[in-house]
Design an enzyme around this catalytic site. Structure first.
Site, mmCIF file in Angstrom:
data_model
loop_
_atom_site.group_PDB
_atom_site.id
_atom_site.type_symbol
_atom_site.label_atom_id
_atom_site.label_comp_id
_atom_site.label_asym_id
_atom_site.label_seq_id
_atom_site.Cartn_x
_atom_site.Cartn_y
_atom_site.Cartn_z
ATOM 1 N N ASP A 110 0.572 0.771 3.144
ATOM 2 C CA ASP A 110 -0.151 -0.468 3.466
ATOM 3 C C ASP A 110 -1.169 -0.801 2.383
ATOM 4 O O ASP A 110 -2.018 0.012 2.030
ATOM 5 C CB ASP A 110 -0.862 -0.340 4.818
ATOM 6 C CG ASP A 110 0.109 -0.322 5.983
ATOM 7 O OD1 ASP A 110 0.910 -1.265 6.096
ATOM 8 O OD2 ASP A 110 0.067 0.635 6.775
ATOM 9 N N ASP A 115 1.052 5.211 -1.562
ATOM 10 C CA ASP A 115 0.573 4.773 -0.260
ATOM 11 C C ASP A 115 1.460 3.599 0.171
ATOM 12 O O ASP A 115 2.186 3.019 -0.652
ATOM 13 C CB ASP A 115 -0.896 4.358 -0.386
ATOM 14 C CG ASP A 115 -1.419 3.696 0.857
ATOM 15 O OD1 ASP A 115 -1.346 4.316 1.935
ATOM 16 O OD2 ASP A 115 -1.869 2.537 0.765
#
Length: 219
Positions: free
Chosen positions: A14, A12
């Site tokens: 953020d 991922d």
């Protein structure tokens, strides 16, 4: 050392690689405030990080006239773009990615950001050449739908059972479960540790350093 379990490691963005959680929360709140809508608290705004932007706003700011959502998204982008050039990677991310590449892993990103936003972030962080493939929420189904992982494994010719998803939200871990991939949590992002633990990740990292160490020893 020979690799033990995985060939493809998917991150991922953020809250996992980029220290952006608090900025995203403030921008969601500011967007609601601009339009005179109910302002979500930190918990509600944090929960939607990792989802596609339109989905995120509908969850964070529910029960409003649908005509407001495009305007909420526009105001969010206004606030975020004024700050995103100042965002930084978590300490140790660059070194970890370089080490993993040198060991021969395929590396990818699966993110709730849109393509323009991810490309901008990759450029400003100096990580444009670090990943073999990337997938964004405006290109396919949003997390926790498994589509991002299915598409990445097909693009790179990889086996889902030898794919590891690493993220800071339950959306990331649930996507991994839905796809049949393994999951590892990081504890310094958007979702509470106890919620991540409930999805039984292989490991829960308190820092990038501890994540890097675990990957060296177990991935």
């Amino acid at each position: 050392m020979a690799r033990k379990q995985f060939d493809l490691i998917v991150f991922d963005w953020d809250g996992t690689l980029m220290d952006s959680t608090s900025t995203i929360v403030r921008c969601i709140q500011a967007a609601a405030r601009d339009l005179g809508l109910p302002v979500p608290d930190k918990t509600a705004a944090s929960y939607v990080i990792g989802l596609g932007l339109h989905d995120a706003m509908q969850v964070a700011i529910p029960n409003v006239d649908p005509k407001f959502y495009p305007r909420i998204v526009e105001r969010y982008r206004h606030h975020y773009l004024a700050q995103d050039m100042d965002l930084t990677l978590f300490d140790g991310v660059g070194e970890m990615l370089t080490d993993l590449r040198q060991q021969g892993y395929f590396l990818a990103v699966a993110t709730g950001k849109n393509r323009v936003g991810l490309n901008r972030a990759l450029h400003t962080s100096g990580l444009l050449s670090s990943f073999d493939a990337t997938r964004c929420a405006d290109e396919t189904f949003s997390k926790p739908n498994p589509a991002m992982l299915h598409e990445l494994t097909r693009e790179l010719g990889q086996d889902m059972q030898r794919t590891l998803m690493i993220g800071d939200t339950t959306h990331d871990l649930q996507m991994a479960i839905n796809a049949g991939a393994a999951g590892v949590a990081v504890e310094f992002g958007a979702h509470p540790v106890e919620e991540l633990a409930a999805l039984k990740p292989l490991y829960s990292a308190a820092s990038i350093k501890s994540l890097h160490t675990w990957l060296d020893q177990h991935a």
